[in-house]
Design a protein around this motif. Structure first.
Motif, PDB file in Angstrom:
ATOM      1  N   GLU A 111      69.982   4.912  30.555  1.00  0.00           N
ATOM      2  CA  GLU A 111      69.183   5.581  29.885  1.00  0.00           C
ATOM      3  C   GLU A 111      67.983   4.914  29.382  1.00  0.00           C
ATOM      4  O   GLU A 111      66.955   5.452  28.705  1.00  0.00           O
ATOM      5  CB  GLU A 111      69.848   6.327  28.609  1.00  0.00           C
ATOM      6  CG  GLU A 111      70.932   7.356  29.271  1.00  0.00           C
ATOM      7  CD  GLU A 111      71.647   8.025  27.845  1.00  0.00           C
ATOM      8  OE1 GLU A 111      71.365   7.735  26.796  1.00  0.00           O
ATOM      9  OE2 GLU A 111      72.453   9.013  28.203  1.00  0.00           O
ATOM     10  N   GLY A 112      67.735   3.499  29.401  1.00  0.00           N
ATOM     11  CA  GLY A 112      67.024   2.662  29.036  1.00  0.00           C
ATOM     12  C   GLY A 112      66.074   2.310  30.095  1.00  0.00           C
ATOM     13  O   GLY A 112      65.220   2.871  30.538  1.00  0.00           O
ATOM     14  N   ALA A 113      66.440   1.002  30.665  1.00  0.00           N
ATOM     15  CA  ALA A 113      65.404   0.422  31.599  1.00  0.00           C
ATOM     16  C   ALA A 113      65.435   1.120  32.892  1.00  0.00           C
ATOM     17  O   ALA A 113      64.428   1.331  33.540  1.00  0.00           O
ATOM     18  CB  ALA A 113      65.846  -1.259  31.778  1.00  0.00           C
ATOM     19  N   LEU A 114      66.693   1.647  33.235  1.00  0.00           N
ATOM     20  CA  LEU A 114      66.533   2.254  34.895  1.00  0.00           C
ATOM     21  C   LEU A 114      66.027   3.500  34.620  1.00  0.00           C
ATOM     22  O   LEU A 114      65.417   3.961  35.787  1.00  0.00           O
ATOM     23  CB  LEU A 114      68.233   2.192  35.171  1.00  0.00           C
ATOM     24  CG  LEU A 114      68.899   0.799  35.512  1.00  0.00           C
ATOM     25  CD1 LEU A 114      70.178   1.187  36.170  1.00  0.00           C
ATOM     26  CD2 LEU A 114      67.923   0.258  36.530  1.00  0.00           C
ATOM     27  N   ASP A 115      66.022   4.152  33.641  1.00  0.00           N
ATOM     28  CA  ASP A 115      65.263   5.306  33.296  1.00  0.00           C
ATOM     29  C   ASP A 115      63.861   5.564  33.407  1.00  0.00           C
ATOM     30  O   ASP A 115      63.258   6.159  34.091  1.00  0.00           O
ATOM     31  CB  ASP A 115      65.983   6.081  32.146  1.00  0.00           C
ATOM     32  CG  ASP A 115      65.451   7.586  32.003  1.00  0.00           C
ATOM     33  OD1 ASP A 115      65.994   8.611  32.930  1.00  0.00           O
ATOM     34  OD2 ASP A 115      64.423   7.971  31.434  1.00  0.00           O
ATOM     35  N   ARG A 116      63.685   4.292  32.738  1.00  0.00           N
ATOM     36  CA  ARG A 116      61.802   4.105  32.380  1.00  0.00           C
ATOM     37  C   ARG A 116      61.472   3.590  34.317  1.00  0.00           C
ATOM     38  O   ARG A 116      60.241   4.175  34.541  1.00  0.00           O
ATOM     39  CB  ARG A 116      61.564   3.065  31.671  1.00  0.00           C
ATOM     40  CG  ARG A 116      61.753   3.375  30.330  1.00  0.00           C
ATOM     41  CD  ARG A 116      61.110   2.633  29.673  1.00  0.00           C
ATOM     42  NE  ARG A 116      61.593   1.198  29.582  1.00  0.00           N
ATOM     43  CZ  ARG A 116      62.523   0.416  28.879  1.00  0.00           C
ATOM     44  NH1 ARG A 116      63.324   1.191  28.222  1.00  0.00           N
ATOM     45  NH2 ARG A 116      63.032  -0.808  29.151  1.00  0.00           N
ATOM     46  N   TYR A 117      62.448   3.312  35.032  1.00  0.00           N
ATOM     47  CA  TYR A 117      62.124   2.438  36.234  1.00  0.00           C
ATOM     48  C   TYR A 117      61.963   3.510  37.512  1.00  0.00           C
ATOM     49  O   TYR A 117      61.058   3.854  38.113  1.00  0.00           O
ATOM     50  CB  TYR A 117      62.864   1.563  36.831  1.00  0.00           C
ATOM     51  CG  TYR A 117      62.376   0.529  37.792  1.00  0.00           C
ATOM     52  CD1 TYR A 117      61.191   0.112  37.933  1.00  0.00           C
ATOM     53  CD2 TYR A 117      63.219   0.524  38.869  1.00  0.00           C
ATOM     54  CE1 TYR A 117      60.618  -0.484  39.153  1.00  0.00           C
ATOM     55  CE2 TYR A 117      62.840  -0.139  40.030  1.00  0.00           C
ATOM     56  CZ  TYR A 117      61.699  -0.709  40.188  1.00  0.00           C
ATOM     57  OH  TYR A 117      61.334  -1.292  41.417  1.00  0.00           O
ATOM     58  N   VAL A 118      63.075   4.295  37.509  1.00  0.00           N
ATOM     59  CA  VAL A 118      63.383   5.218  38.572  1.00  0.00           C
ATOM     60  C   VAL A 118      63.923   6.708  38.087  1.00  0.00           C
ATOM     61  O   VAL A 118      64.592   7.422  39.003  1.00  0.00           O
ATOM     62  CB  VAL A 118      64.305   4.780  39.580  1.00  0.00           C
ATOM     63  CG1 VAL A 118      63.302   3.683  40.365  1.00  0.00           C
ATOM     64  CG2 VAL A 118      65.276   4.085  39.286  1.00  0.00           C
ATOM     65  N   GLY A 119      63.924   6.980  36.978  1.00  0.00           N
ATOM     66  CA  GLY A 119      64.618   7.904  36.348  1.00  0.00           C
ATOM     67  C   GLY A 119      64.154   9.126  37.004  1.00  0.00           C
ATOM     68  O   GLY A 119      65.083  10.100  37.295  1.00  0.00           O
ATOM     69  N   SER A 120      62.961   9.601  37.297  1.00  0.00           N
ATOM     70  CA  SER A 120      62.664  10.703  37.824  1.00  0.00           C
ATOM     71  C   SER A 120      62.283  10.805  39.539  1.00  0.00           C
ATOM     72  O   SER A 120      62.066  11.893  39.995  1.00  0.00           O
ATOM     73  CB  SER A 120      61.223  11.248  37.307  1.00  0.00           C
ATOM     74  OG  SER A 120      60.308  10.216  37.698  1.00  0.00           O
ATOM     75  N   THR A 121      62.629   9.534  39.928  1.00  0.00           N
ATOM     76  CA  THR A 121      62.582   9.316  41.386  1.00  0.00           C
ATOM     77  C   THR A 121      63.969  10.004  42.157  1.00  0.00           C
ATOM     78  O   THR A 121      65.100   9.635  41.834  1.00  0.00           O
ATOM     79  CB  THR A 121      62.551   8.081  41.786  1.00  0.00           C
ATOM     80  OG1 THR A 121      61.408   7.477  41.019  1.00  0.00           O
ATOM     81  CG2 THR A 121      62.421   7.747  43.357  1.00  0.00           C
ATOM     82  N   GLN A 122      63.578  10.640  43.326  1.00  0.00           N
ATOM     83  CA  GLN A 122      64.799  11.145  44.032  1.00  0.00           C
ATOM     84  C   GLN A 122      65.514   9.830  44.494  1.00  0.00           C
ATOM     85  O   GLN A 122      65.101   9.203  45.171  1.00  0.00           O
ATOM     86  CB  GLN A 122      64.248  12.255  45.062  1.00  0.00           C
ATOM     87  CG  GLN A 122      63.319  13.408  44.546  1.00  0.00           C
ATOM     88  CD  GLN A 122      64.071  14.380  43.664  1.00  0.00           C
ATOM     89  OE1 GLN A 122      65.392  14.524  43.741  1.00  0.00           O
ATOM     90  NE2 GLN A 122      63.694  14.755  42.530  1.00  0.00           N
ATOM     91  N   VAL A 123      66.846  10.035  44.476  1.00  0.00           N
ATOM     92  CA  VAL A 123      67.611   9.104  45.082  1.00  0.00           C
ATOM     93  C   VAL A 123      67.452   8.794  46.320  1.00  0.00           C
ATOM     94  O   VAL A 123      67.567   7.505  46.848  1.00  0.00           O
ATOM     95  CB  VAL A 123      69.192   9.412  44.768  1.00  0.00           C
ATOM     96  CG1 VAL A 123      69.480   9.098  43.104  1.00  0.00           C
ATOM     97  CG2 VAL A 123      69.539  10.439  45.195  1.00  0.00           C
ATOM     98  N   HIS A 124      67.201   9.799  47.255  1.00  0.00           N
ATOM     99  CA  HIS A 124      67.169   9.634  48.637  1.00  0.00           C
ATOM    100  C   HIS A 124      65.645   8.780  48.877  1.00  0.00           C
ATOM    101  O   HIS A 124      65.539   8.388  50.271  1.00  0.00           O
ATOM    102  CB  HIS A 124      66.958  10.802  49.531  1.00  0.00           C
ATOM    103  CG  HIS A 124      65.985  11.620  49.207  1.00  0.00           C
ATOM    104  ND1 HIS A 124      66.180  12.609  48.182  1.00  0.00           N
ATOM    105  CD2 HIS A 124      64.803  11.975  50.135  1.00  0.00           C
ATOM    106  CE1 HIS A 124      64.825  13.191  48.150  1.00  0.00           C
ATOM    107  NE2 HIS A 124      63.960  12.714  49.366  1.00  0.00           N
TER     108      HIS A 124
END
Length: 475
Positions: A111-124
């Motif tokens: 919920e911190g760094a990873l959300d800011r980096y790729v939170g809204s990016t589709q995993v594929h």
């Protein structure tokens, strides 16, 4: 669905419709997944019926192609997959498979760094570029705690944001320790407008969570197996230093003085507990989590094969449990804690706060204060020492005393491989005579002559000579 209008099935499993809950007249199509009770709805971006039919067939063909070649059909943002993964970790913690603190750390990263980096990016859509670019992005968009990692200039707004975050962290630590915060803690931004870089150890941990979420997505078939990221960017590995025997003795001496200088009864209590906890940790090798879980019922007096008094501790942590042995002195340190503790029932935790509730941080701020007082806060590598360093100290001192690596691994609840990997430098120093053998200026110590053996050898030679002389006499 009540909002569906102008519905028509153009082929089995493929439906064309409009929505009555919106103002526009765009067409949509809904496709049923083969051999599954799932549907995918797509906006066709047109009001023309004929164009909509063509696009609907195109979408249907695309779905079939994806299913045939194991390509994800539904969109899953990383944020959503991260939350699903977090739920699995919380369930594991409830079953006792991992520590209760683990999901909290995972949540902070997702919920911190990873959300800011790729939170809204589709995993594929997460590929090698996003994976490999994380360390550089993290260094540019985060603030570390120690300048040894290097510093960078930031804007006034960013400097203030980092200062506010640090103030929030310090307030939370105080509240966790049970210390009442009467007014908000303020942290002023650095006048130089520079902040330390995030450490490589932090980035390494965050990328392990990043990779775990992607592996979970593979397991759920949200992405193909080709999106498994096994290779990690090269990052520095910083080992926390142990205390040398001289440093340990200094800590012992300064600790007693540190307690005497406390100006409040509660400070005396906390410093006494912290001091004795350090002695226990350095003489048992327990992990911090094992000390947090230790209860009075887990402590048992015993005797070794020679009849000497020892202490047996039943410790639990990292989803495992074991019994370890400790010298009698550890029992004395524990008794000092029991005398002043408000929680002394068999099921009570050994390490608590002043009110008797279990300690949440194991007095980390007090340990840092004592290490600063003794000028031992940083080790030889410039890495700030922490509670875990007491475990390293125990392992190092035991190896220096010649304890077998197998028995030490059993005692510490780890593997022989881990002992050899992290403490191999101890053997190099211990066996310096063998390592340096044959080098110029280095001679192996020669054994001193044994006077007793020399005298016995001389006496034997004299007896033999006397016997030979007697045999040679004429009769």
């Amino acid at each position: 669905m009540a909002f569906v209008t102008d519905k028509s099935e153009i082929k089995p499993g493929l439906i064309l419709f409009r929505r009555g809950d919106v103002e526009h007249r765009m067409w949509y199509c809904r496709m049923k997944m083969p051999k599954a009770d799932r549907y995918k709805t797509v906006s066709l971006k047109t009001t023309d019926m004929d164009v909509a039919r063509e696009r609907a067939f195109d979408q249907d063909a695309d779905i079939r192609f994806r299913l045939k070649h194991d390509v994800p059909v539904f969109n899953h943002p990383f944020r959503e997959v991260g939350r699903e993964y977090l739920l699995t970790q919380e369930a594991r913690a409830k079953r006792g498979e991992i520590s209760a603190a683990r999901p909290k750390k995972v949540r902070a990263v997702i919920e911190g760094a990873l959300d800011r980096y790729v939170g809204s990016t589709q995993v594929h859509l997460i590929g090698d570029e996003l994976w490999g670019g994380y360390p550089a992005w993290r260094r540019e968009n985060g603030a570390g705690r120690h300048k040894r990692n290097g510093v960078r200039e930031v804007s006034d707004d960013m400097a203030q944001a980092f200062a506010d975050k640090e103030a929030e962290r310090r307030t939370k630590v105080q509240q966790t320790l049970g210390i009442r915060v009467s007014r908000p803690i303020e942290v002023k931004p650095s006048e130089e407008r520079v902040v330390p870089y995030i450490s490589d150890s932090t980035i390494r941990f965050e990328m392990s969570i990043f990779g775990a979420v992607m592996n979970y997505a593979i397991k759920k078939r949200y992405v193909p197996a080709s999106q498994r990221f096994d290779e990690r960017p090269k990052l520095k590995s910083m080992r926390r230093d142990e205390f040398t025997l001289e440093e340990y003795r200094k800590l012992h001496t300064v600790g007693r003085k540190w307690i005497a200088e406390a100006d409040k009864p509660s400070s005396v209590w906390y410093r006494t507990i912290t001091y004795n906890m350090i002695l226990i940790a350095c003489n048992t090798g327990m992990r911090p989590v094992e000390m947090k879980n230790l209860r009075w019922r887990d402590i048992m007096p015993a005797k070794d094969r020679e009849g000497r008094e020892i202490v047996v501790l039943f410790v639990q942590g990292k989803g495992k449990s074991r019994k370890l042995v400790a010298p009698r002195s550890v029992g004395d340190y524990l008794e000092r804690i029991r005398v002043i503790s408000k929680a002394t029932e068999p099921n009570d935790r050994v390490f608590t706060n002043v009110t008797g509730k279990p300690a949440k941080t194991l007095y980390s701020s007090l340990i840092a204060d004592l290490l600063n007082e003794a000028n031992l806060r940083e080790g030889t590598q410039g890495v700030p020492r922490s509670t875990y360093c007491f475990r390293h100290t125990y392992a190092t001192l035991r190896l220096q005393e010649g304890v077998d690596v197998y028995f030490l691994a059993e005692q510490m609840g780890t593997s022989v491989h881990m002992i050899e990997q992290h403490y191999g430098h101890v053997n190099t120093i211990k066996h310096a005579d063998r390592v340096l053998q044959g080098m110029a200026g280095w001679e192996l110590p020669q054994p001193e002559p044994d006077d007793t053996k020399a005298k016995a050898s001389k006496a034997a030679a004299t007896r033999d000579q006397s016997k030979r002389g007697q045999r040679n006499k004429p009769r």
